[in-house]
Design a protein around this motif. Sequence first.
Motif, PDB file in Angstrom:
ATOM      1  N   ASP A  78      44.312  36.716  42.809  1.00  0.00           N
ATOM      2  CA  ASP A  78      44.538  36.238  44.184  1.00  0.00           C
ATOM      3  C   ASP A  78      43.556  36.893  45.151  1.00  0.00           C
ATOM      4  O   ASP A  78      43.020  36.239  46.057  1.00  0.00           O
ATOM      5  N   PRO A 138      36.761  31.697  47.651  1.00  0.00           N
ATOM      6  CA  PRO A 138      37.663  30.534  47.590  1.00  0.00           C
ATOM      7  C   PRO A 138      37.103  29.377  46.770  1.00  0.00           C
ATOM      8  O   PRO A 138      37.866  28.535  46.294  1.00  0.00           O
ATOM      9  N   LYS A 166      38.743  28.909  43.208  1.00  0.00           N
ATOM     10  CA  LYS A 166      40.189  28.762  43.047  1.00  0.00           C
ATOM     11  C   LYS A 166      40.566  27.743  41.977  1.00  0.00           C
ATOM     12  O   LYS A 166      41.683  27.767  41.453  1.00  0.00           O
ATOM     13  N   TYR A 196      40.210  35.282  44.627  1.00  0.00           N
ATOM     14  CA  TYR A 196      40.132  33.957  45.245  1.00  0.00           C
ATOM     15  C   TYR A 196      39.968  34.065  46.759  1.00  0.00           C
ATOM     16  O   TYR A 196      39.328  33.218  47.385  1.00  0.00           O
TER      17      TYR A 196
END
Length: 448
Positions: free
Chosen positions: A292, A299, A302, A295
């Motif tokens: 997480d 991003p 993801k 990410y």
Amino acid sequence: MLVLLFKNFIRSKGTKIGLLFLLIIGFISLLIGRQFQEKQQNNITEAALYQKEHIARNAAFHKDEIGLLLYYIKFSLVNNTLPINSLAIGQRDVNPSIQSVTIRGLEAQKYDSELNNPSNLLSGNIDFSFVLLYLFPLLIIAFSYNIISEEKESGTWKIVATQTPNTFFYILKLFYVRILSITVLLTLILLAAIFFLQIPIDKSFFLFYGLSVLYILFWFAVCFFIVSFQKNSNFNAVILLTIWLFLIIILPAGINTYIINKYKVPEALELALTQRNAYHEKWDMNKQETLDKFYNHYPQFKNYPLPDKEFSWLWYYAMQQMGDDESSVQSKELELKLKQRNQASELIAQFIPTLHTQIQLNEIAKSDLRNQLLFLKETTKFHEKLRLYFYPKIFDNAPVNQEKWEKFKVETFKDNSEASFMKAFLPLFIFNLVLIVFGWWNFKRNVF
């Protein structure tokens, strides 16, 4: 008159020995510069050859997993070394000019340096900047400290005064002969450097030469000012050597101590340990929590979910990335403190001619701390570019043999910043002008 004064000056055995000694030391400094230049070039050649063989060997051995292959492979970035750097080695004998990094955690790699003998690093290189900064002033002092007092002490000054219409111009001519001799010596050494070190005659060279001449004139201006008090030879010699000791050794050491204590930097080793600890503790943490955070940083990745297995390269490189992210505060603090040290040094040096000359010579030669900071920043960009290129291939487990590994060459960073004539020349010019004016005032109010 000038020809006669020059013949009288150069006829002295002490003058000949002094000029010859400095000429020999100057040529030795060029030889040391040449050795440094060859070492740098050999390192670049060997790095290019090693990277090519290293990638080919590992690609042949680790054929199945590109993630495992990229665990080992190193890519090199070179800090371009200008030929004029051989005259002012500066930071280059301490900080590496080649960074070889994997796509793993950067902070543990960024401050790696070559193994060197600490005693050699302490003494430093006798490059031309050392000869100019330390030895030229001593010869100038030896030539100028008794320029009037010797004739007064021998009883010949009254004869000179009666036969010379203007004694002040006569003194200027004495200084002119000495300035001309030292400047010619400097010019000979730098002309030899052009051919011996293959230095191009460009803006950097003219800046270097002009700054060197102004530095020589500064020490003549100091001698002119001290001589203007018309004290005896012993007094002049002691005062001038004290000034040399203060400006060359004591004051720079004191300022260096002040800057180090005012801008305390976190140790690079501490930074590397922080990065490694942040990475190693991820082995005991929830894998999804690590992903997480990864990410949030990237991003665009993801769409790569955590594989349902004990180990995955997605999770492993996410751990490596988190190690860098969690040590970023210390990394930025280190970079900021080093910048502050450099800015403080440049600001203070404007009021200290010796320090100003040393910093400017290194800046012209691209061997100063500012250049090293730019190189470290470029290393970070270089590393990030590699990560962004290889992460998708690792996460997709792209076939190793489909990648054209031969296209990955050693890259070069070029510092395109330009040194300024105004910044380099103005402080020395002002110091020279002030000393000459005050020296002239002393001569004017003192009776010969």
